[in-house]
Design a protein around this motif. Structure first.
Motif, short mmCIF file in Angstrom:
data_model
loop_
_atom_site.label_atom_id
_atom_site.label_comp_id
_atom_site.label_asym_id
_atom_site.label_seq_id
_atom_site.Cartn_x
_atom_site.Cartn_y
_atom_site.Cartn_z
N GLY A 1 -51.37 -10.07 -0.02
CA GLY A 1 -52.61 -10.13 -0.80
C GLY A 1 -52.20 -10.40 -2.53
N GLY A 2 -50.90 -10.72 -2.48
CA GLY A 2 -50.45 -10.85 -4.03
C GLY A 2 -49.00 -11.13 -4.11
N ARG A 3 -48.73 -10.97 -5.55
CA ARG A 3 -47.36 -11.16 -6.03
C ARG A 3 -47.18 -10.76 -7.24
NH1 ARG A 3 -45.31 -15.98 -8.50
NH2 ARG A 3 -47.07 -16.99 -9.38
N GLU A 4 -45.95 -10.54 -7.67
CA GLU A 4 -45.70 -9.97 -8.84
C GLU A 4 -44.45 -10.63 -9.30
OE1 GLU A 4 -43.95 -6.10 -10.93
OE2 GLU A 4 -45.73 -5.86 -9.68
N ALA A 5 -44.56 -11.60 -10.33
CA ALA A 5 -43.23 -12.11 -10.65
C ALA A 5 -42.78 -11.66 -12.21
CB ALA A 5 -43.72 -13.59 -10.95
N SER A 6 -41.54 -11.58 -12.47
CA SER A 6 -41.00 -11.16 -13.74
C SER A 6 -39.70 -12.11 -14.00
CB SER A 6 -40.40 -9.56 -13.57
OG SER A 6 -41.36 -8.70 -13.15
N ILE A 7 -39.82 -12.23 -15.36
CA ILE A 7 -38.64 -12.97 -15.96
C ILE A 7 -37.49 -12.00 -16.13
CG2 ILE A 7 -37.88 -14.18 -18.28
CD1 ILE A 7 -40.95 -14.79 -18.73
N VAL A 8 -36.44 -12.64 -15.71
CA VAL A 8 -35.18 -11.91 -15.70
C VAL A 8 -34.40 -12.11 -16.94
CG1 VAL A 8 -32.86 -11.65 -14.82
CG2 VAL A 8 -34.67 -12.21 -13.28
N ARG A 9 -34.26 -10.81 -17.61
CA ARG A 9 -33.81 -11.17 -19.15
C ARG A 9 -32.27 -10.80 -19.22
NH1 ARG A 9 -38.34 -12.60 -21.92
NH2 ARG A 9 -40.06 -11.40 -21.35
N ARG A 10 -31.86 -10.04 -18.33
CA ARG A 10 -30.40 -9.91 -18.56
C ARG A 10 -30.00 -9.45 -17.16
NH1 ARG A 10 -26.56 -5.53 -20.81
NH2 ARG A 10 -24.81 -6.68 -21.50
N VAL A 11 -28.59 -9.78 -16.80
CA VAL A 11 -27.97 -9.47 -15.33
C VAL A 11 -26.59 -9.02 -15.58
CG1 VAL A 11 -27.26 -10.65 -13.13
CG2 VAL A 11 -29.36 -11.64 -14.42
N SER A 12 -26.23 -7.92 -15.00
CA SER A 12 -25.16 -7.33 -15.12
C SER A 12 -24.45 -7.28 -13.97
CB SER A 12 -24.86 -6.08 -15.89
OG SER A 12 -25.34 -5.97 -17.09
N LEU A 13 -23.21 -7.74 -13.64
CA LEU A 13 -22.40 -7.76 -12.52
C LEU A 13 -21.21 -6.88 -12.28
CD1 LEU A 13 -22.57 -11.66 -11.92
CD2 LEU A 13 -24.11 -9.90 -10.94
N THR A 14 -20.93 -6.35 -11.35
CA THR A 14 -19.57 -5.57 -11.32
C THR A 14 -19.34 -5.59 -9.65
OG1 THR A 14 -20.30 -3.84 -12.85
CG2 THR A 14 -18.57 -3.30 -11.60
N GLN A 15 -18.15 -6.08 -9.40
CA GLN A 15 -17.64 -6.18 -8.14
C GLN A 15 -16.81 -4.92 -7.64
OE1 GLN A 15 -17.90 -9.20 -6.26
NE2 GLN A 15 -17.33 -8.00 -4.53
N ARG A 16 -17.40 -4.33 -6.57
CA ARG A 16 -16.84 -3.05 -6.02
C ARG A 16 -16.59 -3.29 -4.80
NH1 ARG A 16 -21.56 0.42 -8.75
NH2 ARG A 16 -20.49 0.47 -10.98
N GLY A 17 -15.41 -3.70 -4.26
CA GLY A 17 -14.76 -3.97 -2.89
C GLY A 17 -15.24 -5.07 -2.49
N ASP A 18 -16.22 -5.16 -1.42
CA ASP A 18 -17.05 -6.15 -0.77
C ASP A 18 -18.20 -6.33 -1.15
OD1 ASP A 18 -17.72 -4.30 0.65
OD2 ASP A 18 -17.81 -5.08 2.54
N THR A 19 -18.67 -5.29 -2.21
CA THR A 19 -20.08 -5.47 -2.62
C THR A 19 -20.18 -5.81 -4.09
OG1 THR A 19 -20.67 -3.47 -1.17
CG2 THR A 19 -22.18 -4.00 -3.13
N LEU A 20 -21.18 -6.41 -4.38
CA LEU A 20 -21.25 -6.94 -5.83
C LEU A 20 -22.56 -6.10 -6.12
CD1 LEU A 20 -20.97 -9.00 -8.29
CD2 LEU A 20 -22.55 -10.66 -7.12
N ALA A 21 -22.23 -5.35 -7.08
CA ALA A 21 -23.37 -4.49 -7.75
C ALA A 21 -23.98 -5.40 -8.90
CB ALA A 21 -22.69 -3.25 -8.28
N VAL A 22 -25.50 -5.40 -8.78
CA VAL A 22 -26.11 -6.21 -9.64
C VAL A 22 -27.19 -5.23 -10.38
CG1 VAL A 22 -27.78 -8.18 -9.89
CG2 VAL A 22 -25.89 -7.99 -8.35
N VAL A 23 -27.37 -5.62 -11.63
CA VAL A 23 -28.39 -4.67 -12.31
C VAL A 23 -29.17 -5.72 -13.11
CG1 VAL A 23 -29.22 -3.03 -14.11
CG2 VAL A 23 -26.98 -2.60 -12.62
N LEU A 24 -30.43 -6.10 -12.73
CA LEU A 24 -31.31 -6.93 -13.41
C LEU A 24 -32.35 -6.34 -14.36
CD1 LEU A 24 -32.22 -8.86 -9.94
CD2 LEU A 24 -30.87 -9.77 -11.86
N GLN A 25 -32.37 -6.70 -15.56
CA GLN A 25 -33.32 -6.27 -16.59
C GLN A 25 -34.21 -7.48 -16.44
OE1 GLN A 25 -31.77 -5.47 -20.17
NE2 GLN A 25 -30.72 -3.46 -19.61
N HIS A 26 -35.61 -7.05 -16.47
CA HIS A 26 -36.85 -8.02 -16.08
C HIS A 26 -37.99 -7.42 -16.86
CE1 HIS A 26 -38.65 -5.77 -12.62
NE2 HIS A 26 -37.51 -5.39 -12.58
N GLY A 27 -38.85 -8.29 -16.82
CA GLY A 27 -40.27 -7.96 -17.34
C GLY A 27 -40.49 -8.31 -18.82
N ASP A 28 -41.27 -7.22 -19.39
CA ASP A 28 -41.68 -7.32 -20.95
C ASP A 28 -40.40 -7.10 -21.83
OD1 ASP A 28 -43.23 -7.49 -23.25
OD2 ASP A 28 -43.43 -5.21 -23.07
#
Length: 179
Positions: free
Chosen positions: A115-142
């Motif tokens: 019934g819908g969708r919600e889109a956000s503009i990604v403002r900033r992305v932080s990446l940290t590699q931890r073993g086989d996992t890439l930890a990602v923090v996305l700042q989005h929205g207003d």
């Protein structure tokens, strides 16, 4: 008067002599160099006055280099674009989220639901590699009050992402309109 001992010299065990003299004769017999008497304070001061040599500095420098490298490796890398590994549509087999998808595009994150969708503009992305996992923090929205989305990206054995909330729900990359 000092302590007196008997000597074995020439079979004469009855003549007592000073311990210092006896030990001097033992040193002469064994051809030992004369003993120098130096106070322990002077020895300690001499050791402290010596410059630290390279064999001591080299392991310390290596240890410091490893600590700096590890700290730099754990520090998040800041980007202003969504990483290419996340681009695409992600779906889950969890029935609680049937019909929902998470899509990442260049600079945009979209959550689609029935019934819908919600889109956000990604403002900033932080990446940290931890073993086989890439930890990602996305700042989005207003821009005034951005929201954060944390996720882990795992490339193998099967490529998937795990959002920080809800935990333990795996999202898999799917082609749009396919499975």
């Amino acid at each position: 008067e000092g302590e007196r001992v008997s000597t074995v010299k020439d079979g004469d065990l009855a003549t007592p002599m000073e311990l210092r003299d006896f030990l001097g004769q033992v040193g002469t017999t064994m051809r030992l160099p004369p003993r120098t008497t130096v106070s322990m304070t002077a020895v300690a001061e001499a050791r402290l006055a010596r410059p630290v040599r390279a064999p001591v500095l080299l392991p310390l420098a290596a240890l410091l280099l490893m600590v700096v490298w590890a700290a730099a490796d754990l520090r998040p890398t800041a980007l202003d674009e969504v990483p290419s590994a996340l681009l695409g549509t992600w779906v889950t087999d969890d029935p609680r989220y049937a019909g929902r998808t998470v899509e990442f595009g260049p600079g945009v994150m979209t959550v689609r639901f029935p019934g819908g969708r919600e889109a956000s503009i990604v403002r900033r992305v932080s990446l940290t590699q931890r073993g086989d996992t890439l930890a990602v923090v996305l700042q989005h929205g207003d821009e005034a009050q951005p929201q954060e989305l944390s996720l882990g990206y795992v490339a193998a054995p099967e490529e998937h992402i795990v959002l920080s909330n809800p935990v333990a729900v795996h999202w898999f990359r799917r082609q749009v309109g396919g499975t």
